[in-house]
Design an enzyme around this catalytic site. Structure first.
Site, PDB file in Angstrom:
ATOM      1  N   PHE A   1       1.145  -1.281  -0.112  1.00 14.56           N
ATOM      2  CA  PHE A   1      -0.068   0.019  -0.024  1.00 14.56           C
ATOM      3  C   PHE A   1       0.859   1.276   0.046  1.00 14.56           C
ATOM      4  O   PHE A   1       0.378   2.140   0.538  1.00 14.56           O
ATOM      5  CB  PHE A   1      -1.084  -0.045   1.072  1.00 14.56           C
ATOM      6  CG  PHE A   1      -1.528  -1.159   1.161  1.00 14.56           C
ATOM      7  CD1 PHE A   1      -2.311  -1.872   0.562  1.00 14.56           C
ATOM      8  CD2 PHE A   1      -1.666  -2.086   2.870  1.00 14.56           C
ATOM      9  CE1 PHE A   1      -3.092  -3.048   0.779  1.00 14.56           C
ATOM     10  CE2 PHE A   1      -1.983  -3.441   2.704  1.00 14.56           C
ATOM     11  CZ  PHE A   1      -2.829  -3.724   1.776  1.00 14.56           C
TER      12      PHE A   1
ATOM     13  N   ILE B   1       1.865  -6.553  -5.485  1.00 21.24           N
ATOM     14  CA  ILE B   1       1.453  -6.511  -4.218  1.00 21.24           C
ATOM     15  C   ILE B   1       0.066  -6.840  -3.857  1.00 21.24           C
ATOM     16  O   ILE B   1      -0.426  -6.485  -2.725  1.00 21.24           O
ATOM     17  CB  ILE B   1       1.702  -5.204  -3.893  1.00 21.24           C
ATOM     18  CG1 ILE B   1       0.882  -4.176  -4.520  1.00 21.24           C
ATOM     19  CG2 ILE B   1       3.320  -4.619  -4.020  1.00 21.24           C
ATOM     20  CD1 ILE B   1       0.975  -2.737  -4.294  1.00 21.24           C
ATOM     21  N   GLY B   2      -0.400  -7.773  -4.524  1.00 22.87           N
ATOM     22  CA  GLY B   2      -1.822  -8.348  -4.335  1.00 22.87           C
ATOM     23  C   GLY B   2      -2.757  -8.031  -5.422  1.00 22.87           C
ATOM     24  O   GLY B   2      -4.000  -8.067  -5.555  1.00 22.87           O
TER      25      GLY B   2
ATOM     26  N   ASN C   1      -8.752  -7.021 -16.605  1.00 26.66           N
ATOM     27  CA  ASN C   1      -9.368  -8.329 -15.991  1.00 26.66           C
ATOM     28  C   ASN C   1     -10.605  -7.740 -14.891  1.00 26.66           C
ATOM     29  O   ASN C   1     -10.304  -7.126 -14.117  1.00 26.66           O
ATOM     30  CB  ASN C   1      -8.620  -9.134 -15.205  1.00 26.66           C
ATOM     31  CG  ASN C   1      -8.919 -10.338 -14.682  1.00 26.66           C
ATOM     32  OD1 ASN C   1     -10.093 -10.463 -14.216  1.00 26.66           O
ATOM     33  ND2 ASN C   1      -8.270 -11.355 -14.788  1.00 26.66           N
TER      34      ASN C   1
ATOM     35  N   THR D   1      -9.970  -9.108 -11.269  1.00 24.92           N
ATOM     36  CA  THR D   1      -9.108  -8.544 -10.640  1.00 24.92           C
ATOM     37  C   THR D   1      -9.270  -6.925 -10.327  1.00 24.92           C
ATOM     38  O   THR D   1      -9.230  -6.299  -9.288  1.00 24.92           O
ATOM     39  CB  THR D   1      -7.769  -8.747 -11.108  1.00 24.92           C
ATOM     40  OG1 THR D   1      -7.449  -8.338 -12.322  1.00 24.92           O
ATOM     41  CG2 THR D   1      -7.368 -10.139 -11.073  1.00 24.92           C
TER      42      THR D   1
ATOM     43  N   GLY E   1      -5.582   2.063 -14.929  1.00 26.29           N
ATOM     44  CA  GLY E   1      -5.083   1.531 -13.229  1.00 26.29           C
ATOM     45  C   GLY E   1      -6.520   1.841 -12.580  1.00 26.29           C
ATOM     46  O   GLY E   1      -6.903   2.824 -12.500  1.00 26.29           O
ATOM     47  N   VAL E   2      -6.668   0.966 -11.568  1.00 31.61           N
ATOM     48  CA  VAL E   2      -7.656   0.780 -10.706  1.00 31.61           C
ATOM     49  C   VAL E   2      -7.239   0.687  -9.221  1.00 31.61           C
ATOM     50  O   VAL E   2      -8.163   0.569  -8.228  1.00 31.61           O
ATOM     51  CB  VAL E   2      -8.787  -0.037 -11.085  1.00 31.61           C
ATOM     52  CG1 VAL E   2      -9.269   0.247 -12.159  1.00 31.61           C
ATOM     53  CG2 VAL E   2      -8.290  -1.453 -11.052  1.00 31.61           C
TER      54      VAL E   2
ATOM     55  N   GLU F   1      -6.322   2.854  -6.924  1.00 33.25           N
ATOM     56  CA  GLU F   1      -6.557   4.160  -6.096  1.00 33.25           C
ATOM     57  C   GLU F   1      -7.695   4.438  -6.135  1.00 33.25           C
ATOM     58  O   GLU F   1      -8.213   5.127  -5.255  1.00 33.25           O
ATOM     59  CB  GLU F   1      -5.400   5.183  -6.164  1.00 33.25           C
ATOM     60  CG  GLU F   1      -4.476   4.696  -5.066  1.00 33.25           C
ATOM     61  CD  GLU F   1      -2.867   4.587  -5.847  1.00 33.25           C
ATOM     62  OE1 GLU F   1      -1.940   4.752  -4.928  1.00 33.25           O
ATOM     63  OE2 GLU F   1      -2.735   4.309  -6.901  1.00 33.25           O
TER      64      GLU F   1
END
Length: 744
Positions: A245, A471-472, A637, A640, A708-709, A711
């Protein structure tokens, strides 16, 4: 035609994680391993006057106790000691001298044959201090803040733009005004995996480092510069990260201490931090904001003033992009965005999921809601009235794409916003007050340079590599999808590897830029490999591709096929067999299109809608329902990506209602430095959640059209919850987190 991009493929790394095969930094067992335990300072400011290690060294099995008095010489030059996420200033240097700069600072490292011995001996290290008065309270210094120091590392966090018009005058003359101060406390990252570094000391001093990091390349740069080691003498590995994070963006002090000890002892060393020591580096900074909004009687915004005052350390100027978001979301002829810092006796703050964004939007989106009530307008209607297609903070550029209107519409429809009674305290269920709130979200759609490598093996499989991290977030999975689609191969024949400095270089994983950055590099590498394979296929005897161009063929199901005659085909296995039993490898580099990026502002957008229940007697708040509608370009995806948004929404609940690092300013010490007292949501706190991905086509941001998702799911949630609490109770609360005593 995409076969895998856009499909909800299950995580390709899931099997390793659920079976325990995935190894983390503290799980790599190497020969002749020793263990290091850190001794932390108990004061906040002053100097060490006595450091007695004799009792610790007397313990059988203790090898050495490192302190500032006996640490080996290192390359302590600030200019060469920067990492990829360093703010301006002088980075913290562990065990440098006897001065204490913050509470919890490492003052010694005990190295022993077992972890238990090291931990026991660390308790025997006796330290005496000469303490000085410490200053850690931002609220006492709101009148003595200053401008941040400019620096190269702040380029990704632009400082506020120049003022527009005369905001102070326009606000004073505005028929309708809204002004309030918003207080945001400190928070700490608390990933499940705590920080650790396992350093394997090899032949001729070669170091293999297994590190908890969001960027192996960054750890490599840090180690080689701090210790003046050639790059070819160090390898950093981090295949799995148990959450970060933002806490893993900068190398943390356990890495330095482990490398220092390994080089001095010429043995392998592992240094692991405790949960309590996770509070001794980096945090979301305390921030105080003043937001002033002025409008005409019809609700048109005529003045915006948004100023933020934040805490930083005495040795670095950490900055966040707190106020700029207001200018990106709302047009005005008169705007002033200001950001100031105060140096305190704390460790340098550190990027924490949606740094600056969630802080700034938590204030301005509450101010917008309050202003809408003053105008007698629906908060959604007010936002639509002041909708903009241009970003005045970026030279009035248009957005590369912006489907925020669709986010508002689809989110409101899914939530049932039209059924809301706007009157506060008008909705009830038994003894609970019901409130509905909403807020807008925005985040950068950034791309930075990266490299990747694609290899077609002799058995016809595709192997792709890049030194990025997962990082997951699902990086393993989406990169596999991109590679499989680009080269037209079955996804089961594709393997993506990451987290090793022997791979092509990639930046730290942060800022929601990994999908666009590394994804574009993977696409580039696979595109280059495809062209190489096509050229080789043309040389096959009686090739069906003689006299045709690359644009005349398709890569499908492990074959190259002629578009106009799909029966004319050559398998990739047949092509690689022509290479003398050797694999075929190509690399690719992704570089942002700077010309296009100079013309457009690039952002993801979202709208959050929230329902809360507030117990009228006890002031407890429950988020019973939440929806996020997100426009983030092409979704690689949905499975995810949805997981990322849900995770951000859960964090939004934590951010709004629970999460707070409590410091006793008399001692400059965090008092709730464990997960028993640092409150975060549990499963019982999370109820109905939904995500809507709004269709958005963006040809500017990067070759994949992704934004990008990581944040965008967080930034709008705290304000939406605060606004819902007002709707439920009729009470505005200007300080986060909103705990029951503030509600009552």
């Amino acid at each position: 035609m995409s076969q895998y991009i856009g499909e909800p493929i299950t995580r390709v790394d899931g099997h390793e994680k659920v079976t325990g095969q995935a190894k983390y930094a503290a799980e790599f067992n190497v020969p002749d391993l020793t263990y290091g335990v850190v001794v932390s300072s108990t004061i906040t400011k002053g100097r060490i006057t006595l450091l007695d290690t004799s009792k610790a060294l007397a313990v059988n099995g203790v090898i050495e106790v490192f302190t500032h008095e006996n640490r080996p010489r290192t390359a302590w030059f600030d200019i060469s000691y920067k990492d990829q996420d360093s703010p301006p200033g002088s980075p913290f240097r562990p065990l440098y001298d006897n001065k204490i700069k913050y509470n919890g600072q490492p003052v010694a490292l005990v190295v022993a044959e077992t972890f238990e011995l090291a931990r026991f001996a660390a308790m025997l290290v006796h330290v005496e201090y000469e303490a000085e008065p410490c200053d850690t309270d931002l609220m006492k210094h709101l009148d003595t803040v200053r401008n941040p120091e400019p620096g190269l590392m702040n380029l990704m966090k632009p400082l506020p733009p120049k003022p527009r018009g005369d905001a102070d005058k326009a606000f004073a003359e505005a028929p309708v005004q809204q002004s309030a101060q918003y207080i945001h406390g400190m928070q700490h990252h608390n990933p499940m995996e705590m920080f650790a570094s396992t350093v394997e000391y090899g032949k001729n001093g070669f170091l293999t480092i297994y590190d908890k990091t969001q960027g192996v390349t960054n750890s490599l740069l840090y180690v080689t510069q701090a210790f003046n080691i050639p790059f070819n003498q160090v390898r950093v590995v981090s295949p799995y990260v148990g959450g970060a994070f933002g806490s893993g963006l900068r190398p943390q002090y356990q890495l330095f201490l482990a490398v220092m000890a390994a080089r001095e002892l010429k043995r392998s060393v592992r240094v692991s931090l405790t949960r309590q020591q996770m509070w001794s580096f980096g945090h979301r900074p305390a921030t105080v904001q003043n937001v002033c909004l002025g409008t005409q009687a019809d609700g048109t915004i005529t003045a915006i003033i948004h100023e933020a005052k934040a805490a930083t350390s005495q040795f670095e100027d950490y900055t966040e992009e707190v106020v700029n978001w207001t200018g990106k979301l709302y047009p005005t002829p008169n705007g002033a965005l200001r950001y100031k810092l105060k140096s305190l006796d704390i460790y340098t703050p550190l990027d924490m999921r949606a740094p600056g964004g969630v802080t700034g939007l938590s204030a301005v989106e509450c101010a917008v809601d309050e202003l809408a009530y003053k105008l007698g307008m629906d908060p959604l209607e007010f936002r639509l009235k002041n909708y903009t297609e241009r970003d005045w903070t970026e030279k009035d550029r248009p957005f590369s794409s912006k489907e925020l209107r669709a986010c508002f519409r689809q989110g409101a429809e899914r939530f049932g916003w039209s059924g809301r009674n706007p009157e506060p305290r008008s909705m009830r269920k038994d003894h609970n007050l019901i409130g509905w709130g909403m807020a807008t979200g925005i985040w950068d759609a950034a791309q930075v340079p990266a490299r990747a490598e694609a290899t077609l093996t002799v058995n016809g499989k595709l192997r792709v590599r890049s030194a990025t991290a997962d990082i997951g977030t699902g990086t393993y999975t989406i990169m596999t999808q991109i590679a499989a689609d680009t080269l037209g191969m079955p996804i089961d024949d594709v393997v993506f590897r990451l987290g090793d400095t022997t791979m092509p270089a990639a930046p730290i994983e942060g800022g929601s830029w990994t999908a666009s950055t590394v994804g574009s590099a993977v696409k580039s590498a696979c595109d280059t490999l495809a062209k190489t394979l096509f050229r080789m296929a043309k040389r096959i005897p009686k090739s069906p591709f003689v006299g045709v161009g690359f644009d005349d063929v398709l890569f499908i199901n492990g074959e190259i096929r002629l578009k106009r005659n799909p029966s004319a085909r050559v398998s990739l296995l047949e092509v690689v067999n022509l290479n003398g039993g050797r694999a075929i490898t190509e690399t690719g580099t992704s570089i942002p299109n700077l010309v296009a990026h100079m013309k457009y502002s690039r952002n993801a957008h979202a709208a959050a809608f929230v329902e809360v229940q507030v117990d009228e007697d006890f002031g407890t708040v429950k988020v019973t329902r939440a929806i996020s509608a997100v426009a983030a370009g092409r979704i690689i995806n949905p499975r995810t990506a949805r997981s990322q948004i849900i995770g951000g929404m859960v964090w939004g609940i934590s951010h709004a209602l629970q999460e707070e690092s409590v410091m006793d300013h008399r001692y400059g010490r965090f008092m709730n430095h464990d997960l028993a007292e640092y409150h975060i949501p549990v499963c019982a706190d999370i109820h109905e959640m939904d995500v809507v991905f709004v269709e958005e086509n963006d040809t500017v941001v990067n070759p994949l059209g992704v934004k990008g998702v990581g944040e965008i799911g967080l930034v709008a949630m705290p304000a939406a919850i605060a606004n819902a609490i007002f709707h439920a109770t009729g009470k505005r609360i200007y300080e986060l987190p909103i705990q029951l005593d503030k509600v009552m």
